[in-house]
Design an enzyme around this catalytic site. Structure first.
Site, PDB file in Angstrom:
ATOM      1  N   VAL A 199     -11.018   3.187  -3.656  1.00 55.66           N
ATOM      2  CA  VAL A 199     -10.449   2.943  -4.996  1.00 55.66           C
ATOM      3  C   VAL A 199     -11.764   1.550  -5.182  1.00 55.66           C
ATOM      4  O   VAL A 199     -11.418   0.642  -4.444  1.00 55.66           O
ATOM      5  CB  VAL A 199      -8.762   1.774  -4.877  1.00 55.66           C
ATOM      6  CG1 VAL A 199      -9.138   1.603  -6.501  1.00 55.66           C
ATOM      7  CG2 VAL A 199      -8.225   3.101  -4.677  1.00 55.66           C
TER       8      VAL A 199
ATOM      9  N   ASP B 165       0.949  -1.205   0.506  1.00 55.75           N
ATOM     10  CA  ASP B 165       0.521  -0.148   0.246  1.00 55.75           C
ATOM     11  C   ASP B 165       0.768   1.276   0.679  1.00 55.75           C
ATOM     12  O   ASP B 165       2.062   1.082   1.011  1.00 55.75           O
ATOM     13  CB  ASP B 165      -0.848  -0.089   1.136  1.00 55.75           C
ATOM     14  CG  ASP B 165      -1.924   0.745   1.393  1.00 55.75           C
ATOM     15  OD1 ASP B 165      -3.097   0.133   1.005  1.00 55.75           O
ATOM     16  OD2 ASP B 165      -1.675   2.504   1.269  1.00 55.75           O
ATOM     17  N   ILE B 166       0.615   2.634  -0.728  1.00 54.30           N
ATOM     18  CA  ILE B 166       1.331   3.390  -0.764  1.00 54.30           C
ATOM     19  C   ILE B 166       1.058   4.043   0.227  1.00 54.30           C
ATOM     20  O   ILE B 166       1.939   5.208   0.452  1.00 54.30           O
ATOM     21  CB  ILE B 166       0.982   4.233  -2.074  1.00 54.30           C
ATOM     22  CG1 ILE B 166       1.933   5.307  -2.741  1.00 54.30           C
ATOM     23  CG2 ILE B 166      -0.174   5.066  -1.636  1.00 54.30           C
ATOM     24  CD1 ILE B 166       1.833   5.397  -3.766  1.00 54.30           C
TER      25      ILE B 166
ATOM     26  N   ASN C 193     -12.574  -3.139   2.138  1.00 53.35           N
ATOM     27  CA  ASN C 193     -13.520  -2.135   3.046  1.00 53.35           C
ATOM     28  C   ASN C 193     -14.933  -2.169   1.507  1.00 53.35           C
ATOM     29  O   ASN C 193     -14.174  -2.646   0.038  1.00 53.35           O
ATOM     30  CB  ASN C 193     -12.781  -0.961   2.722  1.00 53.35           C
ATOM     31  CG  ASN C 193     -11.776  -1.206   3.952  1.00 53.35           C
ATOM     32  OD1 ASN C 193     -12.839  -0.800   5.436  1.00 53.35           O
ATOM     33  ND2 ASN C 193     -11.260  -0.169   3.605  1.00 53.35           N
TER      34      ASN C 193
ATOM     35  N   HIS D 236     -10.426  -5.161  -3.710  1.00 55.37           N
ATOM     36  CA  HIS D 236      -8.914  -5.724  -3.095  1.00 55.37           C
ATOM     37  C   HIS D 236      -8.744  -6.204  -1.335  1.00 55.37           C
ATOM     38  O   HIS D 236      -9.762  -5.640  -0.802  1.00 55.37           O
ATOM     39  CB  HIS D 236      -7.768  -4.004  -2.508  1.00 55.37           C
ATOM     40  CG  HIS D 236      -8.917  -2.914  -2.074  1.00 55.37           C
ATOM     41  ND1 HIS D 236      -9.494  -2.460  -3.356  1.00 55.37           N
ATOM     42  CD2 HIS D 236      -8.305  -2.213  -0.629  1.00 55.37           C
ATOM     43  CE1 HIS D 236      -9.508  -1.466  -2.114  1.00 55.37           C
ATOM     44  NE2 HIS D 236      -9.032  -1.023  -1.121  1.00 55.37           N
TER      45      HIS D 236
ATOM     46  N   HIS E 117      -6.933  -6.207   2.384  1.00 54.08           N
ATOM     47  CA  HIS E 117      -5.705  -5.359   3.553  1.00 54.08           C
ATOM     48  C   HIS E 117      -5.169  -6.432   4.247  1.00 54.08           C
ATOM     49  O   HIS E 117      -6.170  -7.094   4.756  1.00 54.08           O
ATOM     50  CB  HIS E 117      -6.307  -3.831   3.842  1.00 54.08           C
ATOM     51  CG  HIS E 117      -7.083  -3.367   2.749  1.00 54.08           C
ATOM     52  ND1 HIS E 117      -6.162  -1.827   2.855  1.00 54.08           N
ATOM     53  CD2 HIS E 117      -8.556  -2.498   2.481  1.00 54.08           C
ATOM     54  CE1 HIS E 117      -6.487  -1.015   2.129  1.00 54.08           C
ATOM     55  NE2 HIS E 117      -8.439  -1.455   2.536  1.00 54.08           N
TER      56      HIS E 117
HETATM   57  P1  5GP Z   1      -9.562   1.652   0.380  1.00 55.32           P
HETATM   58  O1  5GP Z   1     -10.032   2.427   1.166  1.00 55.32           O
HETATM   59  O2  5GP Z   1     -10.271   1.292  -0.721  1.00 55.32           O
HETATM   60  O3  5GP Z   1     -10.295  -0.049   1.192  1.00 55.32           O
HETATM   61  O4  5GP Z   1      -8.876   1.152   0.089  1.00 55.32           O
HETATM   62  C1  5GP Z   1      -7.138   1.530  -0.217  1.00 55.32           C
HETATM   63  C2  5GP Z   1      -6.138   1.875  -0.556  1.00 55.32           C
HETATM   64  O5  5GP Z   1      -5.362   1.766  -1.794  1.00 55.32           O
HETATM   65  C3  5GP Z   1      -5.414   2.743   0.096  1.00 55.32           C
HETATM   66  O6  5GP Z   1      -5.289   2.203   1.266  1.00 55.32           O
HETATM   67  C4  5GP Z   1      -4.217   3.163  -0.632  1.00 55.32           C
HETATM   68  O7  5GP Z   1      -3.649   3.939   0.188  1.00 55.32           O
HETATM   69  C5  5GP Z   1      -4.329   2.433  -1.519  1.00 55.32           C
HETATM   70  N1  5GP Z   1      -4.049   3.310  -2.932  1.00 55.32           N
HETATM   71  C6  5GP Z   1      -4.897   4.030  -4.057  1.00 55.32           C
HETATM   72  N2  5GP Z   1      -3.782   4.262  -4.495  1.00 55.32           N
HETATM   73  C7  5GP Z   1      -2.449   3.417  -4.682  1.00 55.32           C
HETATM   74  C8  5GP Z   1      -1.560   3.153  -6.242  1.00 55.32           C
HETATM   75  O8  5GP Z   1      -1.613   3.708  -6.444  1.00 55.32           O
HETATM   76  N3  5GP Z   1      -0.394   2.525  -5.423  1.00 55.32           N
HETATM   77  C9  5GP Z   1      -0.440   1.939  -4.225  1.00 55.32           C
HETATM   78  N4  5GP Z   1       0.324   1.326  -4.115  1.00 55.32           N
HETATM   79  N5  5GP Z   1      -1.709   1.678  -3.195  1.00 55.32           N
HETATM   80  C10 5GP Z   1      -2.637   2.573  -3.619  1.00 55.32           C
END
Ligand code: 5GP
Length: 113
Positions: free
Chosen positions: A95, A29-30, A86, A99, A101
């Site tokens: 996103v 994760d970024i 999520n 996915h 985590h």
């Molecule tokens: P969500 O809130 O949708 O469950 O989590 C999305 C995750 O994607 C977040 O933890 C966010 O930091 C990660 N993320 C968003 N954009 C990028 C990206 O371009 N690269 C990586 N490696 N992670 C990302």
């Protein structure tokens, strides 16, 4: 709708990939929320848990299984870790590409905020 994760799958933008096969990609994760924070995703576009159907049962099982194997490889098994998916606004999804985590390396709080 394609997301940023499609660009990662297609190698159009870089990511720190820790696992890849024909169906699944796992990368760091970024914006890590724990010392180890990996995202395990299907390569096909599934926006949320709401879009899952019978045909996805094997794939979703593989995602969970792969997350557990990555956790083991990273030495998280004994102390433990957390898997989170999520869904939509109240779930905190940002996103819209399914996915999982994998969070580890520190104690997690329960209940979550
Ligand atoms: P969500 O809130 O949708 O469950 O989590 C999305 C995750 O994607 C977040 O933890 C966010 O930091 C990660 N993320 C968003 N954009 C990028 C990206 O371009 N690269 C990586 N490696 N992670 C990302």
């Amino acid at each position: 709708m394609a997301t940023i994760f499609n660009k990662i799958i297609n190698k159009e933008i870089p990511a720190d990939i820790v696992y890849e096969d024909d169906e699944i990609l796992a990368f760091k994760d970024i914006e890590p929320q724990a010392p180890i924070h990996i995202l395990v995703i299907p390569k096909i576009e599934i926006a949320t848990l709401n879009e899952l159907s019978d045909e996805h049962e094997l794939l979703t099982g593989k995602i969970i299984h792969r997350a557990s194997l990555i956790a083991k490889e990273m030495g998280l098994s004994e102390d433990g870790y957390r898997l989170v998916i999520n869904c939509n606004k109240n779930g905190g999804q940002a996103v819209y590409h399914l996915h999982c985590h994998l969070l580890g390396g520190r104690a997690m709080q329960w209940p979550p905020g």
